[in-house]
Motif scaffolding. Structure first.
Motif, PDB file in Angstrom:
ATOM      1  N   THR A   1       0.856  -1.200   0.000  1.00  0.00           N
ATOM      2  CA  THR A   1       0.000   0.000   0.000  1.00  0.00           C
ATOM      3  C   THR A   1       0.888   1.245   0.000  1.00  0.00           C
ATOM      4  N   PRO A   2       0.744   2.109  -1.001  1.00  0.00           N
ATOM      5  CA  PRO A   2       1.597   3.308  -1.038  1.00  0.00           C
ATOM      6  C   PRO A   2       1.133   4.339  -0.017  1.00  0.00           C
ATOM      7  N   PRO A   3       1.980   5.295   0.367  1.00  0.00           N
ATOM      8  CA  PRO A   3       1.543   6.363   1.263  1.00  0.00           C
ATOM      9  C   PRO A   3       0.339   7.090   0.673  1.00  0.00           C
ATOM     10  N   GLY A   4      -0.614   7.426   1.537  1.00  0.00           N
ATOM     11  CA  GLY A   4      -1.827   8.130   1.099  1.00  0.00           C
ATOM     12  C   GLY A   4      -1.904   9.494   1.750  1.00  0.00           C
ATOM     13  N   ARG A   5      -3.063   9.805   2.371  1.00  0.00           N
ATOM     14  CA  ARG A   5      -3.257  11.093   3.048  1.00  0.00           C
ATOM     15  C   ARG A   5      -2.098  11.388   4.002  1.00  0.00           C
ATOM     16  N   ASN A   6      -1.672  12.617   4.079  1.00  0.00           N
ATOM     17  CA  ASN A   6      -0.558  13.071   4.952  1.00  0.00           C
ATOM     18  C   ASN A   6       0.743  12.323   4.660  1.00  0.00           C
ATOM     19  N   ASN A   7       0.821  11.735   3.472  1.00  0.00           N
ATOM     20  CA  ASN A   7       2.017  10.977   3.089  1.00  0.00           C
ATOM     21  C   ASN A   7       2.308   9.808   4.045  1.00  0.00           C
ATOM     22  N   GLU A   8       1.252   9.267   4.693  1.00  0.00           N
ATOM     23  CA  GLU A   8       1.414   8.125   5.594  1.00  0.00           C
ATOM     24  C   GLU A   8       0.767   6.884   4.988  1.00  0.00           C
ATOM     25  N   ILE A   9       1.273   5.706   5.347  1.00  0.00           N
ATOM     26  CA  ILE A   9       0.627   4.458   4.901  1.00  0.00           C
ATOM     27  C   ILE A   9      -0.614   4.287   5.758  1.00  0.00           C
ATOM     28  N   GLN A  10      -1.771   4.395   5.119  1.00  0.00           N
ATOM     29  CA  GLN A  10      -3.036   4.463   5.848  1.00  0.00           C
ATOM     30  C   GLN A  10      -3.662   3.072   5.958  1.00  0.00           C
ATOM     31  N   LEU A  11      -4.095   2.728   7.176  1.00  0.00           N
ATOM     32  CA  LEU A  11      -4.792   1.451   7.372  1.00  0.00           C
ATOM     33  C   LEU A  11      -6.056   1.422   6.518  1.00  0.00           C
ATOM     34  N   THR A  12      -6.731   2.575   6.410  1.00  0.00           N
ATOM     35  CA  THR A  12      -7.981   2.629   5.618  1.00  0.00           C
ATOM     36  C   THR A  12      -7.723   2.234   4.160  1.00  0.00           C
ATOM     37  N   ASP A  13      -6.596   2.672   3.594  1.00  0.00           N
ATOM     38  CA  ASP A  13      -6.303   2.315   2.195  1.00  0.00           C
ATOM     39  C   ASP A  13      -6.136   0.795   2.058  1.00  0.00           C
ATOM     40  N   GLY A  14      -5.491   0.186   3.066  1.00  0.00           N
ATOM     41  CA  GLY A  14      -5.331  -1.272   3.041  1.00  0.00           C
ATOM     42  C   GLY A  14      -6.667  -1.976   3.214  1.00  0.00           C
ATOM     43  N   MET A  15      -7.488  -1.482   4.145  1.00  0.00           N
ATOM     44  CA  MET A  15      -8.792  -2.127   4.403  1.00  0.00           C
ATOM     45  C   MET A  15      -9.724  -1.939   3.206  1.00  0.00           C
ATOM     46  N   ARG A  16      -9.538  -0.832   2.493  1.00  0.00           N
ATOM     47  CA  ARG A  16     -10.356  -0.579   1.299  1.00  0.00           C
ATOM     48  C   ARG A  16     -10.139  -1.722   0.301  1.00  0.00           C
ATOM     49  N   GLU A  17      -8.876  -2.062   0.083  1.00  0.00           N
ATOM     50  CA  GLU A  17      -8.538  -3.158  -0.832  1.00  0.00           C
ATOM     51  C   GLU A  17      -9.093  -4.482  -0.276  1.00  0.00           C
ATOM     52  N   LEU A  18      -8.952  -4.675   1.047  1.00  0.00           N
ATOM     53  CA  LEU A  18      -9.436  -5.920   1.676  1.00  0.00           C
ATOM     54  C   LEU A  18     -10.945  -6.074   1.486  1.00  0.00           C
ATOM     55  N   CYS A  19     -11.690  -4.959   1.615  1.00  0.00           N
ATOM     56  CA  CYS A  19     -13.156  -5.083   1.503  1.00  0.00           C
ATOM     57  C   CYS A  19     -13.586  -5.313   0.049  1.00  0.00           C
ATOM     58  N   HIS A  20     -12.679  -5.053  -0.910  1.00  0.00           N
ATOM     59  CA  HIS A  20     -12.985  -5.397  -2.301  1.00  0.00           C
ATOM     60  C   HIS A  20     -12.686  -6.867  -2.587  1.00  0.00           C
ATOM     61  N   GLN A  21     -11.771  -7.441  -1.774  1.00  0.00           N
ATOM     62  CA  GLN A  21     -11.388  -8.854  -1.981  1.00  0.00           C
ATOM     63  C   GLN A  21     -12.257  -9.818  -1.183  1.00  0.00           C
ATOM     64  N   GLN A  22     -12.709  -9.374   0.031  1.00  0.00           N
ATOM     65  CA  GLN A  22     -13.445 -10.256   0.953  1.00  0.00           C
ATOM     66  C   GLN A  22     -14.614  -9.486   1.546  1.00  0.00           C
ATOM     67  N   SER A  23     -15.530 -10.227   2.192  1.00  0.00           N
ATOM     68  CA  SER A  23     -16.604  -9.551   2.925  1.00  0.00           C
ATOM     69  C   SER A  23     -16.015  -8.801   4.105  1.00  0.00           C
ATOM     70  N   MET A  24     -16.664  -7.707   4.476  1.00  0.00           N
ATOM     71  CA  MET A  24     -16.266  -6.955   5.666  1.00  0.00           C
ATOM     72  C   MET A  24     -17.517  -6.280   6.206  1.00  0.00           C
ATOM     73  N   VAL A  25     -17.675  -6.304   7.531  1.00  0.00           N
ATOM     74  CA  VAL A  25     -18.872  -5.667   8.094  1.00  0.00           C
ATOM     75  C   VAL A  25     -18.491  -4.521   9.021  1.00  0.00           C
ATOM     76  N   ALA A  26     -19.428  -3.567   9.141  1.00  0.00           N
ATOM     77  CA  ALA A  26     -19.271  -2.457  10.079  1.00  0.00           C
ATOM     78  C   ALA A  26     -20.272  -2.665  11.202  1.00  0.00           C
ATOM     79  N   VAL A  27     -19.827  -2.429  12.439  1.00  0.00           N
ATOM     80  CA  VAL A  27     -20.713  -2.569  13.593  1.00  0.00           C
ATOM     81  C   VAL A  27     -20.947  -1.185  14.190  1.00  0.00           C
ATOM     82  N   ASP A  28     -22.202  -0.748  14.140  1.00  0.00           N
ATOM     83  CA  ASP A  28     -22.570   0.516  14.781  1.00  0.00           C
ATOM     84  C   ASP A  28     -22.693   0.198  16.276  1.00  0.00           C
TER      85      ASP A  28
END
Ligand code: UTP
Length: 288
Positions: free
Chosen positions: A219-246
């Motif tokens: 995962t390349p650096p994203g916002r603030n030039n940091e490697i963002q967990l969200t960018d990695g999870m974005r790819e993960l949620c395209h590859q596998q199911s992922m749920v959000a818990v309110d």
């Protein structure tokens, strides 16, 4: 799906809490009678976690001392008949098996999580952010583990926030599955208002499958030039199911001064020893 291991990334610079955090990690700031990090470890343990890895950085070794035995201090406390104090500090050290790993370079949350790859191995694991404190009847991490087990996939904590906040968090594109649980289709980090996918934000607790590691590796650096967990999870949620818990419960961001004060006052008011006194003190102060 059994979740046994948790990571607490605590290697950030804590710039919003300076000058406090120049020489004290923000995770070691006191919340009434114990440091922030203890609340996080307690939540992990009560959710069934057995092993915890704290990702640290230079100047953060006080966390290691905190979860260690303190033989000289314990001896002195026992000598003075302070058995309760001695038991309290012992209990903090005995809560869980805590391991430490330095991030070495502050390259972002995604990079900090990626550093835990060999600790985690090939099993699902939890991530708890070191400055997010959750107050709930059922531990928020437990709520996520239950959802992850039920759907056999990653689960992340989410909550609807207003426009002023969504631009500071990650926004989610979701569709409902059942009460408080949503399927995640997409996400983005610190969106502008025109980029936001919804007002549902990701907040401080995650259960992730180990496939995230190979994604984070590239995962390349994203916002603030940091490697963002969200960018990695974005790819993960395209590859596998992922749920959000309110999730049910209240959340405090102790990484900024207002959130820290809010948590301090709320926790002090609930504290049996100082709560009644503080309530009276505040009543007098506000009447001034
Ligand atoms: P924050 O965005 O809160 O950053 O990181 P920060 O550096 O801790 O605080 P500010 O914004 O400068 O005040 C979210 C979480 O990710 C960890 C932090 O410790 C925090 O728990 N983190 C962040 C790391 O472990 N490593 C990093 O490189 C960045």
């Amino acid at each position: 799906m059994k979740v046994r291991k948790a990571i607490i990334p605590a290697a950030g610079l804590g710039t919003r809490m300076l000058p406090n955090t120049k020489s004290i990690p923000k995770e070691m700031l006191p919340l009434v009678d114990k440091p922030v990090i203890q609340y996080i470890v307690e939540e992990a343990v009560s959710a069934g976690i057995e092993e915890i890895l704290i990702i640290t950085n230079r100047g953060k070794s006080s966390m290691e001392d905190y979860f260690d035995y303190a033989p000289d201090l314990e001896k002195a406390l026992l000598r003075d008949g302070k058995t309760r104090e001695c038991e309290t500090i012992r209990a903090a050290a005995d809560m869980a098996d805590v391991f430490y790993l330095r991030q070495k370079e502050t390259k972002g949350l995604g990079h900090a999580v990626w550093r835990a790859k060999s600790f985690v191995g090939n099993e699902p694991f939890a991530v708890l952010l070191g400055d997010d404190i959750m107050l709930s009847e059922t531990p928020v991490l437990r709520q996520l583990v239950d959802a992850a087990e039920k759907y056999g996939c990653s689960a992340i904590a989410a909550r609807e926030v207003d426009d002023a906040h969504i631009v500071k968090y990650s926004s989610l594109q979701i569709s409902p599955l059942e009460d408080r649980i949503y399927r995640i289709h997409d996400m983005n980090e610190k969106p502008t208002l025109s980029e936001k996918l919804s007002n549902y934000a990701i907040l401080g607790r995650y259960v992730l499958t180990p496939e995230i590691f190979s994604i984070l590796e590239s995962t390349p650096p994203g916002r603030n030039n940091e490697i963002q967990l969200t960018d990695g999870m974005r790819e993960l949620c395209h590859q596998q199911s992922m749920v959000a818990v309110d999730f049910e419960g209240k959340r405090y961001d102790t990484g900024n001064l207002c959130g820290y004060l809010e948590a301090t006052i709320d926790f002090a008011l609930r504290n049996a020893e100082v709560g009644p006194w503080l309530r009276e003190f505040m009543r007098e102060k506000l009447a001034d």
